[in-house]
Design an enzyme around this catalytic site. Structure first.
Site, PDB file in Angstrom:
ATOM      1  NE  ARG A   1      -3.769   4.858   3.169  1.00  0.00           N
ATOM      2  CZ  ARG A   1      -5.058   5.188   3.224  1.00  0.00           C
ATOM      3  NH1 ARG A   1      -5.469   6.351   2.758  1.00  0.00           N
ATOM      4  NH2 ARG A   1      -5.941   4.354   3.731  1.00  0.00           N
TER       5      ARG A   1
ATOM      6  CD  GLU B   1      -2.161  -3.827   9.493  1.00  0.00           C
ATOM      7  OE1 GLU B   1      -1.893  -2.606   9.451  1.00  0.00           O
ATOM      8  OE2 GLU B   1      -2.721  -4.441   8.569  1.00  0.00           O
TER       9      GLU B   1
ATOM     10  CG  HIS C   1       0.062  -4.221   4.943  1.00  0.00           C
ATOM     11  ND1 HIS C   1      -0.607  -3.664   3.885  1.00  0.00           N
ATOM     12  CD2 HIS C   1       0.496  -5.433   4.506  1.00  0.00           C
ATOM     13  CE1 HIS C   1      -0.587  -4.491   2.854  1.00  0.00           C
ATOM     14  NE2 HIS C   1       0.078  -5.587   3.192  1.00  0.00           N
ATOM     15  CB  SER C   2       1.318   1.173   8.813  1.00  0.00           C
ATOM     16  OG  SER C   2       1.323   2.012   7.691  1.00  0.00           O
TER      17      SER C   2
ATOM     18  CG  HIS D   1      -2.026  -1.036   1.062  1.00  0.00           C
ATOM     19  ND1 HIS D   1      -2.505  -1.765   2.115  1.00  0.00           N
ATOM     20  CD2 HIS D   1      -2.706  -1.452  -0.037  1.00  0.00           C
ATOM     21  CE1 HIS D   1      -3.448  -2.595   1.680  1.00  0.00           C
ATOM     22  NE2 HIS D   1      -3.592  -2.421   0.373  1.00  0.00           N
TER      23      HIS D   1
END
Ligand SMILES: *[C@@H]1O[C@H](CO)[C@@H](O)[C@H](O)[C@H]1NC(C)=O
Ligand SMILES: *[C@@H]1O[C@H](CO)[C@@H](O)[C@H](O)[C@H]1NC(C)=O
Ligand SMILES: *[C@@H]1O[C@H](CO)[C@@H](O)[C@H](O)[C@H]1NC(C)=O
Length: 403
Positions: free
Chosen positions: A184, A357, A307-308, A182
């Protein structure tokens, strides 16, 4: 004359489109549901097409965080009041967080430019620098690293997997790591780069992690989106591919994998943030990744995808007590078909498959300010060491028994 004028107007329009997105008046809210009813209301609320969900959870007591444009802000807040849902305003003006981040990035870059080439982990790096860093490693450490080109992104950027191996035995267990799916989620490539840096540049200290394990690592699997967040639109999430019959671009790469593709938690609308794509593996990036993985899958024992955004509240708790929320993503976060973690397990046969995450920026924006990158990446590397220790124990020990 008329023609010239209209051309002139069109090019003016183009120029104005070429400016970066402005998030003035955008706000970020956080809601923590106290019971099932509140949880349900939140799930309905965040389906609004103009909400940009930064994180959401299916658990009571776990925050949902979302960004709202000024056009729907008033209606949203009335609706929260009507539904008796208490909320916090996490960010009053998103644009100011974007500007602050730019200033911090620029300041860090001025310091970094005085150092020679090494990544500082004090700023979020651009894709070109990341590529140079990986290529430099192959020159500096040719005995242990190899850069494997697995294809090109939609806009033609090279997709390169770094293989780290101490050599010898061909069928050592391997760990596959990716980041930047992703666009951003800037902390993700930063974390993956730190893992690379520790395994390669700090090889002698960390040789226990590479003696018996091979590593395949790609820090930015969605480079087009990543660059777009640096130059045009800070909160872009998807790839940058053109979709048919619409101006809306991009596919959510983490809904594009060919395993129960587009069944739940994904969208068929190209304008949605969770658009699954026109087909499974419609995106060059996910297609290249999966083809490469299928070629080496017999060795891969563990998959980690970074991810975050994990919320500050949970993170703070995690740091204080060293406790993380663990569970299948479907139970803890949300159901999402077509994700890379399920594909690795369901198709490539990698039984240990985890989405990690990383923390989000809380009051500071989507990501933590650059000055706090190093604390996150260092802590996460400690976790990666534990994973690697488990892989050694489980797979080397088992093989020994078989002989
Ligand atoms: C890569 O190496 C070149 C030549 O030594 C150097 O100028 C450059 O700064 C390095 N870049 C990175 C990101 O390592
Ligand atoms: C190298 O690794 C060791 C052991 O993991 C660690 O203590 C040290 O801080 C690392 N050095 C650098 C420069 O990161
Ligand atoms: C994964 O788990 C299944 C079921 O327990 C097992 O049959 C299979 O051998 C495992 N695969 C690997 C690569 O360890």
């Amino acid at each position: 004359m008329f023609r010239i004028t209209s051309l002139f107007i069109i090019s003016l329009l183009y120029l104005s489109f070429a400016y970066q997105d402005d998030y003035s008046g955008y706000k970020v809210y956080q809601i923590v549901p106290n019971n099932e009813d509140e949880l349900k209301t939140i799930q309905i609320l965040i389906k609004h097409p103009q909400m940009d969900v930064w994180t959401s959870s299916k658990l009571i007591g776990h925050p949902t965080v979302f960004m709202v444009p000024p056009t729907i802000d008033y209606r949203l807040r009335s609706s929260l009041r009507v539904n008796n849902l208490p909320y916090d305003t996490l960010i009053e003006d998103v644009q100011s967080t974007v500007v602050n981040e730019k200033h911090e990035q620029a300041a860090a870059r001025r310091i970094a430019s005085k150092q020679n080439g090494l990544l500082t982990f004090k700023q979020y790096e651009r894709f070109d620098t990341i590529t140079w860093f990986l290529r430099n490693l192959t020159n500096l450490y040719p005995d242990i690293v190899q850069l494997i080109n697995i294809g090109k992104s939609y806009e033609g950027r090279d997709l390169e997997v770094l293989k780290i191996s101490s050599g010898g035995n061909e069928d050592k267990p391997a760990i596959f790591i990716d980041g930047g799916m992703h666009a951003r989620e800037w902390i993700s490539p930063a974390t993956v780069l730190y893992i690379i840096s520790q395994l390669v540049e700090n090889y002698s200290e960390n040789s226990a992690l590479t003696d018996n394990i091979d590593w395949y690592i790609i820090p930015v699997i969605n480079p087009d989106g990543y660059e777009y967040t640096h130059t045009m639109s800070r909160f872009w999430r998807k790839t940058r591919s053109v979709n048919l019959n619409t101006y809306c671009r991009g596919t959510d790469p983490n809904r594009n994998f060919d395993f129960h593709w587009n069944e739940v938690g994904a969208s068929s609308d190209p304008c949605d943030e969770i658009f699954a794509g026109s087909d499974a593996f419609s995106e060059r990036e996910t297609d290249a990744l999966s083809n490469f993985v299928l070629g080496v899958k017999q060795n891969i024992k563990l998959y980690l995808t970074f991810h975050s955004y994990e919320t500050v509240a949970r993170r703070a708790n995690a740091v204080a007590n060293k406790r993380y929320t663990v569970g299948s993503s479907t139970n803890v976060l949300y159901s999402a078909a077509g994700g890379s973690d399920d594909w690795f397990k369901g198709v490539a046969g990698v039984n240990l498959s985890y989405t990690i995450e990383l923390p989000g920026g809380g009051l500071s924006g989507f990501d933590l300010p650059p000055s706090r990158i190093d604390e996150v990446v260092q802590e996460t590397f400690e976790m990666v060491k534990v994973f690697a220790g488990y892989i050694q124990e489980k797979f080397l020990y088992n093989r020994f028994l078989l002989h």
